[in-house]
Each structure stands twice: as C-alpha cells, then as structure tokens.
Design an enzyme around this catalytic site. Sequence first.
Site, PDB file in Angstrom:
ATOM      1  N   GLY A  15      -3.961  -8.615   5.422  1.00 17.71           N
ATOM      2  CA  GLY A  15      -4.993  -7.748   4.857  1.00 17.71           C
ATOM      3  C   GLY A  15      -5.709  -8.382   3.678  1.00 17.71           C
ATOM      4  N   GLN A  16      -6.653  -7.632   3.119  1.00 17.23           N
ATOM      5  CA  GLN A  16      -7.445  -8.146   1.987  1.00 17.23           C
ATOM      6  C   GLN A  16      -6.555  -8.582   0.821  1.00 17.23           C
ATOM      7  N   ASP A  60       7.792  -4.807  11.318  1.00 13.97           N
ATOM      8  CA  ASP A  60       6.867  -3.667  11.308  1.00 13.97           C
ATOM      9  C   ASP A  60       7.418  -2.619  10.344  1.00 13.97           C
ATOM     10  N   ALA A  83       1.403  -3.359   2.981  1.00 10.02           N
ATOM     11  CA  ALA A  83       1.060  -2.925   4.336  1.00 10.02           C
ATOM     12  C   ALA A  83       0.851  -1.420   4.381  1.00 10.02           C
ATOM     13  N   ALA A  84      -0.149  -1.022   5.152  1.00  8.43           N
ATOM     14  CA  ALA A  84      -0.421   0.408   5.323  1.00  8.43           C
ATOM     15  C   ALA A  84      -1.532   0.577   6.343  1.00  8.43           C
ATOM     16  N   SER A  86      -4.739   1.845   5.972  1.00 12.41           N
ATOM     17  CA  SER A  86      -5.379   1.981   4.659  1.00 12.41           C
ATOM     18  C   SER A  86      -6.771   2.606   4.727  1.00 12.41           C
ATOM     19  N   THR A 129      -2.459   4.465  -4.813  1.00 10.51           N
ATOM     20  CA  THR A 129      -3.925   4.505  -4.738  1.00 10.51           C
ATOM     21  C   THR A 129      -4.555   5.652  -5.513  1.00 10.51           C
ATOM     22  N   GLU A 131      -6.778   7.406  -4.364  1.00  8.87           N
ATOM     23  CA  GLU A 131      -7.001   8.500  -3.399  1.00  8.87           C
ATOM     24  C   GLU A 131      -6.028   9.658  -3.642  1.00  8.87           C
ATOM     25  N   TYR A 157      -4.201  10.096   4.661  1.00 11.46           N
ATOM     26  CA  TYR A 157      -3.870   8.837   3.963  1.00 11.46           C
ATOM     27  C   TYR A 157      -3.379   9.124   2.543  1.00 11.46           C
ATOM     28  N   LYS A 161       0.294   8.384   1.036  1.00 14.75           N
ATOM     29  CA  LYS A 161       0.453   7.492  -0.130  1.00 14.75           C
ATOM     30  C   LYS A 161       1.197   8.201  -1.261  1.00 14.75           C
ATOM     31  N   HIS A 187     -10.895  -1.699  -4.689  1.00 16.23           N
ATOM     32  CA  HIS A 187     -11.201  -3.094  -5.000  1.00 16.23           C
ATOM     33  C   HIS A 187     -11.645  -3.791  -3.716  1.00 16.23           C
ATOM     34  N   ARG A 192     -12.688  -8.240   2.175  1.00 13.85           N
ATOM     35  CA  ARG A 192     -12.657  -6.822   2.526  1.00 13.85           C
ATOM     36  C   ARG A 192     -12.993  -6.630   4.010  1.00 13.85           C
TER      37      ARG A 192
HETATM   38  P1  NAP Z   1      -5.898  -3.811   4.478  1.00  9.73           P
HETATM   39  O1  NAP Z   1      -6.848  -4.950   4.322  1.00  9.73           O
HETATM   40  O2  NAP Z   1      -6.268  -2.674   5.374  1.00  9.73           O
HETATM   41  O3  NAP Z   1      -4.498  -4.407   4.972  1.00  9.73           O
HETATM   42  C1  NAP Z   1      -3.485  -3.595   5.474  1.00  9.73           C
HETATM   43  C2  NAP Z   1      -2.349  -4.472   5.966  1.00  9.73           C
HETATM   44  O4  NAP Z   1      -1.301  -3.630   6.458  1.00  9.73           O
HETATM   45  C3  NAP Z   1      -2.716  -5.429   7.107  1.00  9.73           C
HETATM   46  O5  NAP Z   1      -2.151  -6.676   6.843  1.00  9.73           O
HETATM   47  C4  NAP Z   1      -2.053  -4.786   8.319  1.00  9.73           C
HETATM   48  O6  NAP Z   1      -1.662  -5.722   9.295  1.00  9.73           O
HETATM   49  C5  NAP Z   1      -0.810  -4.200   7.666  1.00  9.73           C
HETATM   50  N1  NAP Z   1      -0.156  -3.182   8.489  1.00  9.73           N
HETATM   51  C6  NAP Z   1      -0.702  -2.047   9.005  1.00  9.73           C
HETATM   52  N2  NAP Z   1       0.217  -1.354   9.709  1.00  9.73           N
HETATM   53  C7  NAP Z   1       1.385  -2.052   9.608  1.00  9.73           C
HETATM   54  C8  NAP Z   1       2.696  -1.859  10.115  1.00  9.73           C
HETATM   55  N3  NAP Z   1       3.009  -0.796  10.871  1.00  9.73           N
HETATM   56  N4  NAP Z   1       3.653  -2.767   9.818  1.00  9.73           N
HETATM   57  C9  NAP Z   1       3.343  -3.868   9.074  1.00  9.73           C
HETATM   58  N5  NAP Z   1       2.111  -4.125   8.597  1.00  9.73           N
HETATM   59  C10 NAP Z   1       1.148  -3.230   8.858  1.00  9.73           C
HETATM   60  O7  NAP Z   1      -5.553  -3.177   3.044  1.00  9.73           O
HETATM   61  P2  NAP Z   1      -5.846  -3.776   1.585  1.00  9.73           P
HETATM   62  O8  NAP Z   1      -7.213  -3.384   1.173  1.00  9.73           O
HETATM   63  O9  NAP Z   1      -5.409  -5.184   1.550  1.00  9.73           O
HETATM   64  O10 NAP Z   1      -4.869  -2.872   0.713  1.00  9.73           O
HETATM   65  C11 NAP Z   1      -3.510  -3.262   0.480  1.00  9.73           C
HETATM   66  C12 NAP Z   1      -2.702  -2.025   0.130  1.00  9.73           C
HETATM   67  O11 NAP Z   1      -3.239  -1.418  -1.059  1.00  9.73           O
HETATM   68  C13 NAP Z   1      -2.727  -0.938   1.188  1.00  9.73           C
HETATM   69  O12 NAP Z   1      -1.463  -0.310   1.168  1.00  9.73           O
HETATM   70  C14 NAP Z   1      -3.787   0.039   0.697  1.00  9.73           C
HETATM   71  O13 NAP Z   1      -3.542   1.326   1.193  1.00  9.73           O
HETATM   72  C15 NAP Z   1      -3.590  -0.067  -0.803  1.00  9.73           C
HETATM   73  N6  NAP Z   1      -4.771   0.177  -1.628  1.00  9.73           N
HETATM   74  C16 NAP Z   1      -5.923  -0.489  -1.388  1.00  9.73           C
HETATM   75  C17 NAP Z   1      -7.014  -0.292  -2.215  1.00  9.73           C
HETATM   76  C18 NAP Z   1      -8.300  -1.024  -1.986  1.00  9.73           C
HETATM   77  O14 NAP Z   1      -9.326  -0.611  -2.542  1.00  9.73           O
HETATM   78  N7  NAP Z   1      -8.307  -2.098  -1.222  1.00  9.73           N
HETATM   79  C19 NAP Z   1      -6.922   0.594  -3.292  1.00  9.73           C
HETATM   80  C20 NAP Z   1      -5.707   1.248  -3.525  1.00  9.73           C
HETATM   81  C21 NAP Z   1      -4.631   1.009  -2.692  1.00  9.73           C
HETATM   82  P3  NAP Z   1      -2.442  -5.955  10.704  1.00  9.73           P
HETATM   83  O15 NAP Z   1      -3.219  -7.216  10.498  1.00  9.73           O
HETATM   84  O16 NAP Z   1      -1.346  -6.118  11.659  1.00  9.73           O
HETATM   85  O17 NAP Z   1      -3.298  -4.753  10.957  1.00  9.73           O
HETATM   86  O1  G4F Z   2     -15.004   2.216   1.692  1.00  7.53           O
HETATM   87  P1  G4F Z   2     -14.295   3.482   1.975  1.00  7.53           P
HETATM   88  O2  G4F Z   2     -13.821   3.697   3.363  1.00  7.53           O
HETATM   89  O3  G4F Z   2     -13.122   3.569   0.913  1.00  7.53           O
HETATM   90  P2  G4F Z   2     -12.244   4.800   0.376  1.00  7.53           P
HETATM   91  O4  G4F Z   2     -12.281   5.941   1.309  1.00  7.53           O
HETATM   92  O5  G4F Z   2     -12.661   5.055  -1.034  1.00  7.53           O
HETATM   93  O6  G4F Z   2     -10.782   4.165   0.437  1.00  7.53           O
HETATM   94  C1  G4F Z   2     -10.528   2.856  -0.071  1.00  7.53           C
HETATM   95  O7  G4F Z   2     -10.182   2.956  -1.433  1.00  7.53           O
HETATM   96  C2  G4F Z   2      -8.959   3.672  -1.688  1.00  7.53           C
HETATM   97  C3  G4F Z   2      -8.751   3.693  -3.212  1.00  7.53           C
HETATM   98  O8  G4F Z   2      -9.467   4.750  -3.774  1.00  7.53           O
HETATM   99  C4  G4F Z   2      -7.831   2.968  -0.976  1.00  7.53           C
HETATM  100  F1  G4F Z   2      -6.652   3.584  -1.255  1.00  7.53           F
HETATM  101  C5  G4F Z   2      -8.092   2.947   0.517  1.00  7.53           C
HETATM  102  O9  G4F Z   2      -7.061   2.217   1.167  1.00  7.53           O
HETATM  103  C6  G4F Z   2      -9.419   2.239   0.780  1.00  7.53           C
HETATM  104  O10 G4F Z   2      -9.279   0.877   0.442  1.00  7.53           O
HETATM  105  O11 G4F Z   2     -15.236   4.718   1.606  1.00  7.53           O
HETATM  106  C7  G4F Z   2     -15.816   4.850   0.324  1.00  7.53           C
HETATM  107  C8  G4F Z   2     -16.799   6.001   0.357  1.00  7.53           C
HETATM  108  C9  G4F Z   2     -16.223   7.306   0.922  1.00  7.53           C
HETATM  109  O12 G4F Z   2     -16.694   8.367   0.154  1.00  7.53           O
HETATM  110  C10 G4F Z   2     -16.817   7.386   2.331  1.00  7.53           C
HETATM  111  O13 G4F Z   2     -16.947   8.685   2.827  1.00  7.53           O
HETATM  112  O14 G4F Z   2     -17.883   5.653   1.219  1.00  7.53           O
HETATM  113  C11 G4F Z   2     -18.169   6.753   2.057  1.00  7.53           C
HETATM  114  N1  G4F Z   2     -18.858   6.244   3.248  1.00  7.53           N
HETATM  115  C12 G4F Z   2     -20.145   6.543   3.598  1.00  7.53           C
HETATM  116  N2  G4F Z   2     -20.464   5.944   4.750  1.00  7.53           N
HETATM  117  C13 G4F Z   2     -18.354   5.431   4.188  1.00  7.53           C
HETATM  118  C14 G4F Z   2     -19.374   5.226   5.133  1.00  7.53           C
HETATM  119  N3  G4F Z   2     -17.147   4.852   4.297  1.00  7.53           N
HETATM  120  C15 G4F Z   2     -16.931   4.035   5.368  1.00  7.53           C
HETATM  121  N4  G4F Z   2     -15.732   3.425   5.486  1.00  7.53           N
HETATM  122  N5  G4F Z   2     -17.891   3.825   6.326  1.00  7.53           N
HETATM  123  C16 G4F Z   2     -19.140   4.409   6.255  1.00  7.53           C
HETATM  124  O15 G4F Z   2     -19.983   4.207   7.135  1.00  7.53           O
END
Ligand code: NAP
Ligand code: G4F
Length: 332
Positions: A15-16, A60, A83-84, A86, A129, A131, A157, A161, A187, A192
């Site tokens: 993941g990212q 897994d 992992a999640a 997400s 998160t 969220e 979600y 979480k 982030h 991403r």
């Molecule tokens: P991401 O890009 O969606 O990556 C998710 C990862 O989880 C992928 O490597 C995916 O692997 C793995 N995964 C999903 N289901 C699994 C399973 N059953 N067993 C093992 N691995 C599994 O997420 P990210 O943005 O890097 O975020 C990392 C973590 O931070 C997540 O837990 C997310 O919820 C949390 N988070 C993210 C943000 C954000 O803004 N990015 C903010 C707050 C919290 P595959 O390649 O196999 O799908």
């Molecule tokens: O980019 P999003 O899907 O991110 P969201 O829902 O904020 O969640 C991300 O951040 C969380 C931390 O606050 C993480 F925990 C979570 O794993 C993930 O990384 O959507 C951002 C906003 C939302 O309000 C959504 O409704 O954008 C709005 N949106 C509008 N059009 C869209 C779209 N979101 C997505 N994904 N795709 C659209 O076309």
Amino acid sequence: MADVKKRALITGITGQDGGHLAKLLHSKGYDIFGIIRGQHNTRRQITEREFPYVTLIEADLVDQSSLIRAMQIAKPDEVYNLAAISHVGYSFKNPQLTSDVTGKGVLNMLEAVRLTDPDNKVRFYQASTSEMFGGLEYNRPEKGYDEDSSFHPRSPYGVAKLYGHWITTNYRESYNMFAVSGILFNHEGDRRGVEFVTRKITNAVARIKLGKQDHIELGDLWPKRDWGYAGDYVEGMWRMLQQDKPEDFVLATGETHSIEEFLTLAFKEIGIDDWKPYVKQNPAFMRPAEVDLLLGNPEKAERVLGWKRKVDFPGLVKLMVQHDLTIEETKI
Ligand code: NAP
Ligand code: G4F
C-alpha cells in the site's frame, strides 16, 4: 561490538504507507519483512522490484495462523500494522469484510504478537484514523481533533478502525505491551491509490492536459479534509515506536481544505483557472453518510515527538500533479 540491526514487520507493504515506510526503515538500516496476501497478488512483482531489500511473507490479516508464522519468521523488534480495507466508500459496499479485516484483523495481529513475544519486547504500531472522529455534526473541537477528542465514526470503515484502536489500547493496558495507535489524518502523495479523491483528481488533470481524457466524475465536492504528505507521516509512525513509553498521537497538518480547493490548485497547475467545465458530479461516488470536515491538532506530536509536516497543501498538490504528468507522458 557491532550494532545489531533492528527488524521490522510491515503489514500492508504493497500500500501507499507501506512503500514510504519501507524506504524510511531501509534508510535507517533495518531488516524489513512485509506481509503480502493472496496467491495471485498483482502488486507482488512490482513490490519485489522496487523493494529488493524487503523479505515478503505470505499472510493475511484474517488468518491468525499465517500471522503467527510471519512473526516466527520475521522475529521483529517493531510491527507496523498498516494493512486494512482502507477505502471508506468501499466499506459501505463490503461492511462485513471491512469489519473482519480492518477491525478483527487488528486483534489477530495483536494476538500473534502476544503469543510469540512472551517477554513484551516487540513494539506495535496500529494505523488508526481521523475517520473515527466523524466530523463537525458530532464533534466540534476548537483547535481541531486531538488525542482526547471523542469519537463518532460515520462508516463501516470508521467503526472497524475504532475497534482496532480500542483493542490496541486494551492490549497495552491488559498485557503491558508497547502498543500504540497513530491517529492519522488524510495523507497523500505519488504512491496514493487512484481510488482516493486526490490521486483521482491529479491523474485526471494530467490526462486532461495531455488530451487523453476530457472530464472527471466525482461525488460531493464540499467535504473538507486535513491533507498532508504520506512521506512526512511515516516518519511520525517510526518516532512513536522510539519513545520511552507507549502513547497515542495525532498526526495532522492543522489545516483543512475542501475538494473544490484541491481541484482549483490542481487545474491551476496545468494552466486552467476554471475547472467547472471539466468536472461532472456522479451520485455513484457519494456516500450514504459523509464526514463533513476533518481538522487535526498535531500539537502533542510536535511537542513530544519533534514531528512536523514538511510538505504544505499547495506543495502536495503540485507534487502529485507533476508526478502524474510525468507518468502519463511516458505511457502509451
Ligand atoms: P492502502 O494503500 O489502501 O494499503 C492497504 C494495504 O492493506 C495494502 O497493502 C493491502 O494489500 C493490504 N491489505 C488489505 N487487506 C488485507 C488483508 N486481508 N491481509 C493483509 N493485507 C491486506 O492504505 P494506506 O493509505 O497505505 O494506509 C495504511 C493504513 O493507514 C491503513 O490501515 C489505512 O486504513 C490507515 N490510514 C490511512 C490514511 C491515509 O490517509 N492514507 C489515514 C489514516 C489511516 P493488497 O495489495 O493485497 O490489497
Ligand atoms: O479520498 P477519499 O476516499 O478519502 P477519505 O474518505 O477521507 O478516507 C481516507 O482518509 C482517511 C483519514 O481521514 C483514511 F482513514 C482512509 O483510509 C482514507 O485514506 O475521500 C475524501 C473525500 C470524501 O468526502 C469523499 O466523499 O472526497 C469525497 N469524494 C468526492 N468524490 C470522493 C470522490 N472520494 C473518492 N474516493 N472518489 C470520488 O470520486
């Protein structure tokens, strides 16, 4: 005597955040192990190529025996549970799977650590998160959400979480484990996934500039998010595990911006001032319940961890658009 290399196990290596964290830990000299799931994971080859220094272990989050095996192979000093499932929108369509992976998966990982580490030597990071806070309708902090703000998740979600967050606290309090949660606000960056709104926009903007696409379809444009750069946030995760005592921290920028503001900056980057003709709204991308505004208060992380985001909002948008332009220019 030579320093013994530290060992880290990362779930979510494909993941990212997994990618950013692998780079950071490699630069610090760690031996890195990453959990990869599925017998046909399409991201396996690219991960092996980009991170030849990471040992991949098939496991897994829903299969606890696989996590115990991963712990036995990696023998880590630090576990980063990234992992999640997400994606918030996806979680409404697959709520039970989200609960199993994003919620109960945390318990499975914690138990795997507890059973293989009777002396409590391993340090555990849980990816919590923003969220979990749920937005202004439920929760109105003056200076942004912090570690003491109350929770009101608005999606399967967020609910899953929150379970992961509390079970991590519970294992810390019950078993004296060094287990912490980083409550991270959104982030983004060049790693991403395109299913998230920022990357969806910057990818479309690059394609529009190159004449490969003529519009983008989005859901609601009014929600606001506290958007930072993922490269900055993995540094904060690592710092949380280097502390003397286990504590939770918020990582955020302290600024909030709407999707409309993101669109404005992204289109400006390719010389377009009015993005409206290029954006269509599609209800398919709207959610049954929305989080209206997220704003974090990173004061504790800045004070205790010495952490501060480096990339600001305009810098983030620029970085992402420029990266996507480069990628799209070289694609056929
Ligand atoms: P991401 O890009 O969606 O990556 C998710 C990862 O989880 C992928 O490597 C995916 O692997 C793995 N995964 C999903 N289901 C699994 C399973 N059953 N067993 C093992 N691995 C599994 O997420 P990210 O943005 O890097 O975020 C990392 C973590 O931070 C997540 O837990 C997310 O919820 C949390 N988070 C993210 C943000 C954000 O803004 N990015 C903010 C707050 C919290 P595959 O390649 O196999 O799908
Ligand atoms: O980019 P999003 O899907 O991110 P969201 O829902 O904020 O969640 C991300 O951040 C969380 C931390 O606050 C993480 F925990 C979570 O794993 C993930 O990384 O959507 C951002 C906003 C939302 O309000 C959504 O409704 O954008 C709005 N949106 C509008 N059009 C869209 C779209 N979101 C997505 N994904 N795709 C659209 O076309």
